[in-house]
Scaffold this active site. Structure first.
Site, PDB file in Angstrom:
ATOM      1  N   ASP A  98       0.861  -1.170   0.000  1.00  8.86           N
ATOM      2  CA  ASP A  98       0.000   0.000   0.000  1.00  8.86           C
ATOM      3  C   ASP A  98       0.902   1.226   0.000  1.00  8.86           C
ATOM      4  OD1 ASP A  98      -2.190   1.791   0.470  1.00  8.86           O
ATOM      5  OD2 ASP A  98      -3.245   0.178   1.521  1.00  8.86           O
ATOM      6  N   ASP A 199      -2.915   4.688  -2.406  1.00  9.88           N
ATOM      7  CA  ASP A 199      -3.905   5.385  -1.590  1.00  9.88           C
ATOM      8  C   ASP A 199      -4.261   6.748  -2.188  1.00  9.88           C
ATOM      9  OD1 ASP A 199      -5.277   5.234   1.070  1.00  9.88           O
ATOM     10  OD2 ASP A 199      -4.195   7.110   1.393  1.00  9.88           O
ATOM     11  N   GLU A 255      -6.402   3.881  -5.712  1.00 12.48           N
ATOM     12  CA  GLU A 255      -7.656   4.170  -5.017  1.00 12.48           C
ATOM     13  C   GLU A 255      -8.156   5.512  -5.541  1.00 12.48           C
ATOM     14  OE1 GLU A 255      -9.632   4.669  -0.621  1.00 12.48           O
ATOM     15  OE2 GLU A 255      -7.855   5.764  -1.222  1.00 12.48           O
ATOM     16  N   HIS A 328     -11.401  -2.107   4.123  1.00 10.21           N
ATOM     17  CA  HIS A 328     -11.226  -1.678   5.509  1.00 10.21           C
ATOM     18  C   HIS A 328     -11.890  -0.339   5.809  1.00 10.21           C
ATOM     19  CE1 HIS A 328      -8.328   0.389   3.106  1.00 10.21           C
ATOM     20  NE2 HIS A 328      -8.061   1.210   4.104  1.00 10.21           N
ATOM     21  N   ASP A 329     -12.456   0.313   4.810  1.00 11.50           N
ATOM     22  CA  ASP A 329     -13.090   1.628   5.012  1.00 11.50           C
ATOM     23  C   ASP A 329     -14.614   1.561   5.029  1.00 11.50           C
ATOM     24  OD1 ASP A 329     -10.671   2.993   5.063  1.00 11.50           O
ATOM     25  OD2 ASP A 329     -10.669   3.328   2.898  1.00 11.50           O
TER      26      ASP A 329
HETATM   27  O1  TEU Z   1      -9.199   6.216   1.922  1.00  9.51           O
HETATM   28  C1  TEU Z   1      -9.527   7.362   1.181  1.00  9.51           C
HETATM   29  C2  TEU Z   1     -10.894   7.790   1.282  1.00  9.51           C
HETATM   30  O2  TEU Z   1     -11.367   8.547   0.480  1.00  9.51           O
HETATM   31  C3  TEU Z   1     -11.571   7.343   2.490  1.00  9.51           C
HETATM   32  O3  TEU Z   1     -11.293   8.322   3.393  1.00  9.51           O
HETATM   33  C4  TEU Z   1     -12.989   7.141   2.381  1.00  9.51           C
HETATM   34  O4  TEU Z   1     -13.646   8.238   1.847  1.00  9.51           O
HETATM   35  C5  TEU Z   1     -13.498   6.927   3.765  1.00  9.51           C
HETATM   36  O5  TEU Z   1     -12.658   6.061   4.462  1.00  9.51           O
HETATM   37  C6  TEU Z   1     -14.833   6.339   3.684  1.00  9.51           C
HETATM   38  O6  TEU Z   1     -15.314   6.222   4.962  1.00  9.51           O
HETATM   39  C7  TEU Z   1      -7.863   5.910   2.053  1.00  9.51           C
HETATM   40  C8  TEU Z   1      -7.664   4.725   2.957  1.00  9.51           C
HETATM   41  O7  TEU Z   1      -8.264   3.602   2.387  1.00  9.51           O
HETATM   42  C9  TEU Z   1      -8.182   5.050   4.321  1.00  9.51           C
HETATM   43  O8  TEU Z   1      -8.114   3.964   5.190  1.00  9.51           O
HETATM   44  C10 TEU Z   1      -7.369   6.202   4.851  1.00  9.51           C
HETATM   45  O9  TEU Z   1      -7.880   6.609   6.081  1.00  9.51           O
HETATM   46  C11 TEU Z   1      -7.371   7.388   3.886  1.00  9.51           C
HETATM   47  O10 TEU Z   1      -7.114   6.996   2.548  1.00  9.51           O
HETATM   48  C12 TEU Z   1      -6.285   8.353   4.253  1.00  9.51           C
HETATM   49  O11 TEU Z   1      -5.037   7.817   3.958  1.00  9.51           O
END
Ligand code: TEU
Length: 550
Positions: A98, A199, A255, A328-329
């Site tokens: 990542d 990311d 992403e 994970h989000d």
């Molecule tokens: O996520 C990017 C992102 O846009 C997320 O913030 C998403 O909108 C949110 O989690 C939805 O609830 C990435 C990673 O996957 C995330 O874990 C990180 O917190 C974020 O970037 C910052 O690096």
């Protein structure tokens, strides 16, 4: 379409903090992952994307990196990493790292230097701006609540952070910053890693006039219209590809929050030489209400299906899709798109069927292969996730009804997907010998790997079977896609075909038994189904999934 290994493979995503703790400190680690490689391999997986493992103060669990060349000691350090890579390659498993390059941690050396003064050579590694009469330079919001600008009283300036204030945004306009990132890529590539998940890569080119958003613009709108797809994004990605990625046979997936049906193709168009795949969020933000994630709406199934059709058509013959339903989000897929109560078993299998029969590389998020569900902690104190906690604070300040907000948290919090993996029914679900960093889901006694391992009817064994079918049928990988009944409110019926074979997939996305005439299919064979019954019955049971072919 060019045929390649990363189109034909299947990715398993690991959130390392929650996967398996080998050291007994309550936090998952690399030796824990190594212990479970044979398990992952047994699914038929051939690529593993592991969320950030680098040194980090963990404001955002590793998405705030303080040293890009060091693996966190908590996870086992660089030595453990080298062993992991060797053990993975021994098993023909590819490792996708990542890469978090939109921002670093504020504890990274670059930022510590940057804030020392305007003459410091690292000053322009980040975005520093004067405010407007004691106010931030514009009205941009942080994805994790509040303003995206943080005041620094020493420099008398603000710095930009699209995520938490401990995640300052890197200034990709500065060629030295880009070279630093490319060096980091080379560092890991020379060790032999097989690819990167990048990311929020869609955010790295900023709109340098820093335009304020119109009043009333919501956060998702700001992300899409202002933060994402900035003016130099494609120039940067082409440069990264030319200088680094093109020299290796690796896979990349960007992403892409804010990437949509107008902007997505350019990232993955095979002629453009940028990235191999993107993650768009059209289906995962489908239930965001006017106030965003914690203001959820019911899911519109017709719209949900349309996202898959639209993207397939949009990228067809030009670029490659990534197929995922959670990560994970987001909350657990069976809780969000299935029925995690009465029909957990069937609906988890149905979702597996969807993942493995669409065109694009499928991603399985850890725990989904056993149908892990959302968690309902009794209060905010149990939650760890910075997004959830900040949103909670903000809701309190706005005097929202906190009982309703807790319900939204139950539904939408990122911690739903971050509870420790449920390995067996021993203490702490077999995840750790001591109290885990985030409480295990109470249902681990009935939902765990051990229980499903040898049960032929388990979700786990269904995953193994559907993955096997996917891998053995190039029609399911490269074949065309057509939604046969886009307006059906409960069934998703689609066709995948090429010169050799045709598949028809019928998925009942509802709690209802549905009468339907599948007689047309009587010349086909049932390849797999999630109910034990005759192949051509005239009704589809709740959450029934069938895959036919000839
Ligand atoms: O996520 C990017 C992102 O846009 C997320 O913030 C998403 O909108 C949110 O989690 C939805 O609830 C990435 C990673 O996957 C995330 O874990 C990180 O917190 C974020 O970037 C910052 O690096």
């Amino acid at each position: 379409m060019k045929k390649t290994w990363w189109k034909e493979g299947i990715v398993y995503q690991i959130y390392p903090r929650s996967f398996k703790d080998s050291s007994g400190n309550g936090i998952g680690d690399i030796y824990g992952i190594i212990e479970k490689l044979d398990y992952i391999k047994s699914l038929g997986i051939n690529m593993i994307w592991i969320c950030p493992m680098y040194s980090s103060p963990n404001e955002d669990n590793g998405y705030d990196i303080s040293d890009y060349r060091k693996i966190s000691e908590e996870f086992g350090g660089n030595k453990a990493f080298d062993i992991l890579l060797k053990e993975m390659h021994k098993r023909d498993l590819k490792l996708i790292m990542d890469l978090v390059s939109n921002h670093s941690s504020d504890e990274h050396k670059w930022f510590e230097e940057s804030k020392k003064g305007e003459d410091n050579p690292y000053h322009d590694y980040y975005f520093w701006k004067k405010g407007k009469s004691n106010k931030p330079p514009n009205n941009w919001l942080s994805v994790f609540s509040g303003s995206a600008w943080q005041w620094d009283s020493n420099l008398n300036k603000y710095y930009l952070h699209l995520f938490t204030k401990k995640q300052p945004d890197l200034n990709w306009e500065n060629p030295r910053v880009r070279d630093e990132i490319y060096d980091v890529l080379n560092f890991w590539l020379s060790k032999g890693v097989d690819g990167f998940r990048m990311d929020v890569i869609s955010f790295v080119s900023k709109r340098l006039d820093f335009p304020s958003a119109k009043k009333g613009t919501s956060l998702p709108q700001m992300m899409g219209n202002i933060y994402a797809n900035g003016p130099r994004i494609h120039e940067f990605l082409k440069e990264m590809n030319k200088k680094v990625l093109s020299k290796y046979d690796v896979v990349t997936v960007g992403e892409g929050p804010g990437v949509n049906l107008k902007t997505g193709l350019k990232y993955v168009d095979e002629n453009e030489q940028e990235l191999n795949m993107v993650f768009h969020f059209d289906h995962l933000q489908i239930d965001y209400g006017p106030e965003g994630k914690f203001d959820p709406l019911p899911i519109d199934f017709i719209k949900f299906k349309k996202v898959f059709s639209d993207w397939d058509l949009y990228l067809k013959n030009k670029g490659w899709n990534s197929i995922f339903l959670g990560n994970h989000d987001f909350s657990r897929i069976v809780s969000r798109f299935g029925n995690d109560q009465k029909h957990r078993n069937e609906s988890a299998k149905l979702l597996a069927t969807l993942l493995m029969t669409l065109r694009g590389t499928p991603y399985v998020y850890q725990g989904d292969e056993i149908g892990m569900t959302n968690v309902k902690y009794p209060s905010i104190d149990y939650y760890d996730d910075v997004e959830t906690r900040n949103a909670w604070k903000e809701a309190e300040e706005q005097n929202k009804d906190m009982d309703i907000f807790l319900k939204a948290v139950h539904k939408q919090s990122r911690d739903n997907a971050r509870t420790p993996l449920q390995w067996d029914n021993s203490r702490n679900a077999g995840f750790s010998s001591s109290k885990p960093w985030l409480d295990v889901n109470k249902n681990y006694n009935t939902i765990n790997v051990e229980l499903q391992q040898d049960n032929p009817d388990s979700i786990l064994n269904y995953y193994r079977e559907i993955i096997r079918i996917r891998k053995n049928n190039s029609t399911l990988i490269y074949g065309d896609f057509l939604d046969l009944e886009p307006n059906n409110e409960k069934l998703f019926i689609y066709k995948r075909w090429d010169k050799q074979k045709t598949f028809i997939i019928v998925l009942n996305f509802s709690d209802d038994k549905i009468l339907c005439d599948l007689n047309d299919l009587s010349s086909m064979i049932l390849v797999i189904g999630n109910y034990k019954k005759s192949a051509y019955g005239e009704s589809m049971d709740p959450w029934e999934a069938r895959v036919y072919s000839h």
